[in-house]
Write a protein that holds these residues in place. Sequence first.
Motif, short mmCIF file in Angstrom:
data_model
loop_
_atom_site.label_atom_id
_atom_site.label_comp_id
_atom_site.label_asym_id
_atom_site.label_seq_id
_atom_site.Cartn_x
_atom_site.Cartn_y
_atom_site.Cartn_z
N GLY A 1 -2.49 28.32 8.19
CA GLY A 1 -1.89 29.66 8.11
C GLY A 1 -2.86 30.75 8.51
N VAL A 2 -4.11 30.65 8.08
CA VAL A 2 -5.12 31.65 8.44
C VAL A 2 -5.41 31.60 9.95
CG1 VAL A 2 -7.56 32.25 8.16
CG2 VAL A 2 -6.17 31.77 6.17
N LEU A 3 -5.49 30.40 10.51
CA LEU A 3 -5.73 30.29 11.95
C LEU A 3 -4.59 30.91 12.75
CD1 LEU A 3 -7.24 26.70 12.29
CD2 LEU A 3 -8.40 28.87 12.65
N PHE A 4 -3.35 30.64 12.36
CA PHE A 4 -2.22 31.22 13.07
C PHE A 4 -2.20 32.74 12.91
CE2 PHE A 4 -0.41 26.99 13.56
CZ PHE A 4 0.22 27.11 14.78
N ALA A 5 -2.46 33.24 11.71
CA ALA A 5 -2.45 34.70 11.49
C ALA A 5 -3.54 35.39 12.30
CB ALA A 5 -2.62 34.99 10.00
N ALA A 6 -4.74 34.84 12.29
CA ALA A 6 -5.84 35.44 13.06
C ALA A 6 -5.56 35.36 14.55
CB ALA A 6 -7.15 34.75 12.73
N MET B 1 0.85 -1.17 0.00
CA MET B 1 0.00 0.00 0.00
C MET B 1 0.89 1.24 0.00
SD MET B 1 -2.94 0.70 2.74
CE MET B 1 -4.15 1.91 2.49
N SER B 2 0.69 2.14 -0.93
CA SER B 2 1.51 3.33 -1.08
C SER B 2 0.73 4.55 -0.60
CB SER B 2 1.90 3.49 -2.56
OG SER B 2 2.48 4.73 -2.76
N PHE B 3 1.37 5.33 0.27
CA PHE B 3 0.74 6.53 0.79
C PHE B 3 1.31 7.75 0.09
CE2 PHE B 3 0.32 3.80 4.62
CZ PHE B 3 -1.06 3.82 4.69
N ASP B 4 0.43 8.68 -0.24
CA ASP B 4 0.87 9.97 -0.79
C ASP B 4 1.13 10.89 0.41
OD1 ASP B 4 1.39 12.13 -2.41
OD2 ASP B 4 -0.73 12.65 -2.62
N MET B 5 2.37 11.31 0.61
CA MET B 5 2.74 12.08 1.80
C MET B 5 2.61 13.59 1.61
SD MET B 5 3.26 9.96 4.13
CE MET B 5 3.94 11.00 5.39
N SER B 6 2.07 14.06 0.49
CA SER B 6 1.91 15.50 0.32
C SER B 6 0.64 15.96 1.04
CB SER B 6 1.84 15.87 -1.17
OG SER B 6 0.71 15.26 -1.76
N PRO B 7 0.74 17.05 1.82
CA PRO B 7 -0.43 17.51 2.58
C PRO B 7 -1.44 18.20 1.67
CG PRO B 7 1.41 18.97 2.95
CD PRO B 7 1.93 17.83 2.11
N ASN B 8 -2.65 18.24 2.12
CA ASN B 8 -3.73 18.91 1.41
C ASN B 8 -3.48 20.42 1.50
OD1 ASN B 8 -6.10 19.85 0.35
ND2 ASN B 8 -7.41 18.58 1.64
N ILE B 9 -3.47 21.10 0.36
CA ILE B 9 -3.16 22.52 0.31
C ILE B 9 -4.22 23.36 1.04
CG2 ILE B 9 -4.24 22.98 -1.91
CD1 ILE B 9 -0.96 24.51 -0.66
N VAL B 10 -5.47 22.89 1.02
CA VAL B 10 -6.53 23.62 1.72
C VAL B 10 -6.26 23.62 3.22
CG1 VAL B 10 -9.00 23.64 2.23
CG2 VAL B 10 -8.21 23.12 -0.08
N LEU B 11 -5.84 22.48 3.77
CA LEU B 11 -5.54 22.41 5.20
C LEU B 11 -4.34 23.30 5.56
CD1 LEU B 11 -6.11 18.65 6.03
CD2 LEU B 11 -7.51 20.61 6.69
N ASN C 1 -6.08 25.72 17.99
CA ASN C 1 -6.73 24.92 16.94
C ASN C 1 -5.84 24.79 15.71
OD1 ASN C 1 -9.08 24.30 18.35
ND2 ASN C 1 -10.06 26.21 17.74
N GLY C 2 -5.14 25.86 15.37
CA GLY C 2 -4.20 25.79 14.25
C GLY C 2 -3.06 24.82 14.53
N ALA C 3 -2.55 24.82 15.76
CA ALA C 3 -1.47 23.90 16.12
C ALA C 3 -1.96 22.45 16.10
CB ALA C 3 -0.91 24.25 17.50
N VAL D 1 -3.47 26.08 4.07
CA VAL D 1 -3.96 27.46 4.04
C VAL D 1 -4.79 27.76 5.29
CG1 VAL D 1 -5.47 29.07 2.80
CG2 VAL D 1 -3.84 27.67 1.54
N VAL D 2 -5.64 26.81 5.68
CA VAL D 2 -6.46 27.00 6.88
C VAL D 2 -5.56 27.15 8.12
CG1 VAL D 2 -8.09 25.84 8.43
CG2 VAL D 2 -8.52 25.88 5.98
#
Length: 157
Positions: A16-21, A1-11, A43-45, A13-14
């Motif tokens: 980053g927005v949580l940390f900035a706010a 079973m092969s896992f794709d280790m790239s994170p979801n770009i939407v998460l 929540n961002g952490a 960005v979310v």
Amino acid sequence: MSFDMSPNIVLVVVIGVLFAAGVYLLLERSLSRVLLGVLIISNGANLLFLVAGGNAGRAPIVGSTDPSEMSDPLPQAMVLTAIVITLGIAAFVLSMAYRSWQLNGHDEVQDDLEDRRIARKAAVNAPTYTDSDSDEPEGTLDDDAADTRDETTEEAR
């Protein structure tokens, strides 16, 4: 079973927005906004821990799952620990805000006379730019202290 280790770009960005706010709210004077900033950063952490943990796998039980298919339980344990720590910090900041509201009728953090004195000395000793704050102050620290409401005296209560 092969896992794709790239994170979801939407998460990402979310996060980053949580940390900035959260940082923006932490820089406010009101303790209720500071509390909201702490909660948002938390929540961002937590989301960052889960995204950094990789894709979900099978249950990490030795003997029932192949080790290459197991999920890492450490990010989940770190999130649970972060939730408990955030709860303690939130209770502490809420108690400070409540006490400030009882004493002053607001929950804003006030400037300290010592902070203002240090800022004045820094502005007088090292003027790196022309600004109205870098001029010699008209009054003294004793004049400012007399004008400032002292919450520790009996007259202020």
